[in-house]
Design an enzyme around this catalytic site. Structure first.
Site, PDB file in Angstrom:
ATOM      1  N   ASN A  12       3.395  -2.174   2.472  1.00 50.69           N
ATOM      2  CA  ASN A  12       2.393  -2.974   1.760  1.00 50.69           C
ATOM      3  C   ASN A  12       2.511  -2.654   0.282  1.00 50.69           C
ATOM      4  O   ASN A  12       2.093  -1.590  -0.166  1.00 50.69           O
ATOM      5  CB  ASN A  12       0.992  -2.623   2.292  1.00 50.69           C
ATOM      6  CG  ASN A  12      -0.112  -3.314   1.507  1.00 50.69           C
ATOM      7  OD1 ASN A  12       0.157  -4.219   0.715  1.00 50.69           O
ATOM      8  ND2 ASN A  12      -1.357  -2.887   1.728  1.00 50.69           N
ATOM      9  N   LYS A  14       1.039  -4.016  -2.167  1.00 46.70           N
ATOM     10  CA  LYS A  14      -0.191  -4.248  -2.938  1.00 46.70           C
ATOM     11  C   LYS A  14       0.152  -5.056  -4.203  1.00 46.70           C
ATOM     12  O   LYS A  14       1.036  -5.898  -4.160  1.00 46.70           O
ATOM     13  CB  LYS A  14      -0.908  -2.925  -3.219  1.00 46.70           C
ATOM     14  CG  LYS A  14      -1.104  -2.118  -1.915  1.00 46.70           C
ATOM     15  CD  LYS A  14      -1.986  -0.924  -2.045  1.00 46.70           C
ATOM     16  CE  LYS A  14      -2.107  -0.233  -0.684  1.00 46.70           C
ATOM     17  NZ  LYS A  14      -3.002   0.914  -0.695  1.00 46.70           N
ATOM     18  N   HIS A 102      -7.457  -5.561   5.062  1.00 48.28           N
ATOM     19  CA  HIS A 102      -7.180  -4.257   4.440  1.00 48.28           C
ATOM     20  C   HIS A 102      -8.463  -3.716   3.805  1.00 48.28           C
ATOM     21  O   HIS A 102      -9.278  -4.491   3.289  1.00 48.28           O
ATOM     22  CB  HIS A 102      -6.082  -4.420   3.385  1.00 48.28           C
ATOM     23  CG  HIS A 102      -5.559  -3.094   2.904  1.00 48.28           C
ATOM     24  ND1 HIS A 102      -6.222  -2.349   1.962  1.00 48.28           N
ATOM     25  CD2 HIS A 102      -4.473  -2.379   3.273  1.00 48.28           C
ATOM     26  CE1 HIS A 102      -5.543  -1.224   1.763  1.00 48.28           C
ATOM     27  NE2 HIS A 102      -4.483  -1.218   2.540  1.00 48.28           N
ATOM     28  N   GLU A 104      -9.013  -2.399   1.071  1.00 47.82           N
ATOM     29  CA  GLU A 104      -9.200  -2.798  -0.335  1.00 47.82           C
ATOM     30  C   GLU A 104      -9.778  -4.205  -0.427  1.00 47.82           C
ATOM     31  O   GLU A 104     -10.580  -4.497  -1.321  1.00 47.82           O
ATOM     32  CB  GLU A 104      -7.859  -2.680  -1.091  1.00 47.82           C
ATOM     33  CG  GLU A 104      -7.498  -1.218  -1.329  1.00 47.82           C
ATOM     34  CD  GLU A 104      -6.010  -0.930  -1.406  1.00 47.82           C
ATOM     35  OE1 GLU A 104      -5.206  -1.872  -1.551  1.00 47.82           O
ATOM     36  OE2 GLU A 104      -5.641   0.261  -1.288  1.00 47.82           O
ATOM     37  N   GLU A 174      -6.243   2.811   9.211  1.00 43.93           N
ATOM     38  CA  GLU A 174      -6.079   3.419   7.889  1.00 43.93           C
ATOM     39  C   GLU A 174      -7.381   4.076   7.456  1.00 43.93           C
ATOM     40  O   GLU A 174      -8.274   3.388   6.919  1.00 43.93           O
ATOM     41  CB  GLU A 174      -5.697   2.353   6.854  1.00 43.93           C
ATOM     42  CG  GLU A 174      -4.370   1.675   7.120  1.00 43.93           C
ATOM     43  CD  GLU A 174      -3.777   1.059   5.854  1.00 43.93           C
ATOM     44  OE1 GLU A 174      -2.636   1.407   5.543  1.00 43.93           O
ATOM     45  OE2 GLU A 174      -4.455   0.271   5.176  1.00 43.93           O
ATOM     46  N   GLY A 180      -3.724   6.445  -0.585  1.00 47.57           N
ATOM     47  CA  GLY A 180      -3.379   6.715  -1.974  1.00 47.57           C
ATOM     48  C   GLY A 180      -3.878   8.048  -2.495  1.00 47.57           C
ATOM     49  O   GLY A 180      -3.882   8.288  -3.699  1.00 47.57           O
ATOM     50  N   SER A 220      -1.133   7.584   3.007  1.00 45.18           N
ATOM     51  CA  SER A 220      -0.256   8.632   2.482  1.00 45.18           C
ATOM     52  C   SER A 220       0.892   8.994   3.423  1.00 45.18           C
ATOM     53  O   SER A 220       1.253  10.170   3.553  1.00 45.18           O
ATOM     54  CB  SER A 220      -1.079   9.876   2.104  1.00 45.18           C
ATOM     55  OG  SER A 220      -2.025   9.548   1.097  1.00 45.18           O
TER      56      SER A 220
HETATM   57  P1  13P Z   1      -0.736   4.732   0.700  1.00 44.83           P
HETATM   58  O1  13P Z   1       0.481   4.849   1.604  1.00 44.83           O
HETATM   59  O2  13P Z   1      -0.376   4.563  -0.730  1.00 44.83           O
HETATM   60  O3  13P Z   1      -1.717   5.812   0.976  1.00 44.83           O
HETATM   61  O4  13P Z   1      -1.453   3.340   1.106  1.00 44.83           O
HETATM   62  C1  13P Z   1      -1.756   3.091   2.431  1.00 44.83           C
HETATM   63  C2  13P Z   1      -2.167   1.672   2.554  1.00 44.83           C
HETATM   64  O5  13P Z   1      -3.251   1.290   2.130  1.00 44.83           O
HETATM   65  C3  13P Z   1      -1.224   0.740   3.177  1.00 44.83           C
HETATM   66  O6  13P Z   1      -1.832  -0.484   3.445  1.00 44.83           O
END
Ligand code: 13P
Length: 259
Positions: A12, A14, A102, A104, A174, A180, A220
């Site tokens: 992903n 983003k 997601h 976010e 997640e 992150g 992560s």
């Molecule tokens: P990270 O791997 O940067 O922690 O992000 C995970 C994520 O939100 C994937 O959709």
């Protein structure tokens, strides 16, 4: 008992990479992956919308085995929804997987279980595979409410689907506190929640759906922790953010079986 679920590793991106950078990254990823990789694991990349056409053309012209994915979509096929992208538009670009719900999008863009559910239905109606995300906040985990939160998201997000459809899709667990932050869930915690998701699917949609549904862990994920996560019974893949932006790192994650 032992249903064979093909592992699925998804990147992903983003809001990163323009279409030139996307082409470079996918070319590099393609060179790093070989036939055995593609035989043992499905690899999907989810660039921003503006990159999809360029990446689609590249994948098609070079006959790459990498699958194209999107990060979101609207639930209607068309209409007056300024700024939105409809599922048939994605299907026309050979998008095979669409991330839905997601954290976010839930946190910053008002996504709810109801809109997630509509999107899951809309993605399936176009013959694409949803990757439906769920996960708890740190406060919810510390208050002992993680399982209830995730179970609620899974039941609501998949509501109204038959077991057959649920068995064909992907659920991504997640934990929000691991996204992150460099703080990965322990493989015990990740396995426990993924097992709980599978039990929830079993109760709500039947044993066949539970045996077939693929469950990813995200938060992560790095080359150094993927092998342990993938070694657990109910973890069938990973949804990778930051580490998927670097094709070398992402390829190393997809090649977890060699570590
Ligand atoms: P990270 O791997 O940067 O922690 O992000 C995970 C994520 O939100 C994937 O959709």
């Amino acid at each position: 008992m032992a249903t064979q679920r093909t592992p699925i590793i998804s990147g992903n991106w983003k809001m990163h990479k323009n279409h030139f950078e996307a082409i470079q990254a996918v070319q590099k990823l393609h060179y790093r992956l070989d036939r055995e990789d593609h035989e043992s694991v499905v690899v999907t990349v989810h660039p921003p919308f503006t990159d999809l056409r360029s990446v689609q053309t590249l994948i098609e012209s070079d006959r790459m085995k990498i699958s194209l994915g999107a990060q979101d979509c609207h639930w209607e096929d068309q209409g007056a929804f300024t700024g939105e992208v409809a599922p048939p538009m994605l299907a026309k670009l050979d998008v095979a997987y669409v991330i839905v719900g997601h954290s976010e999008r839930r946190e910053y863009f008002g996504e709810t279980d109801e809109t997630v559910n509509k999107k899951v239905h809309a993605v399936l109606a176009q013959g694409m595979t949803p990757i439906m995300c769920c996960g708890e906040t740190l406060e919810e985990r510390e208050a002992g409410g993680a399982e209830a939160k995730v179970e609620g998201q899974v039941r609501a997000g998949l509501a109204g689907l038959g077991g057959d459809k649920v068995g064909s899709l992907v659920v991504a667990y997640e934990p929000i506190w691991a996204i992150g932050t460099g703080r990965t869930a322990t493989s015990d915690d990740a396995q426990a929640m993924c097992a709980h998701i599978r039990r929830t699917v079993d109760e709500a949609f039947g044993a066949d759906a539970a045996a077939r549904v693929r469950i990813q862990y995200g938060g992560s994920v790095k080359p150094g922790n993927i092998a342990e996560l993938m070694g657990r019974d109910d973890i069938d893949g990973a949804l990778v953010g930051g580490a998927s932006l670097d094709p070398d790192e992402f390829a190393a994650i997809a090649q977890y079986r060699l570590h």
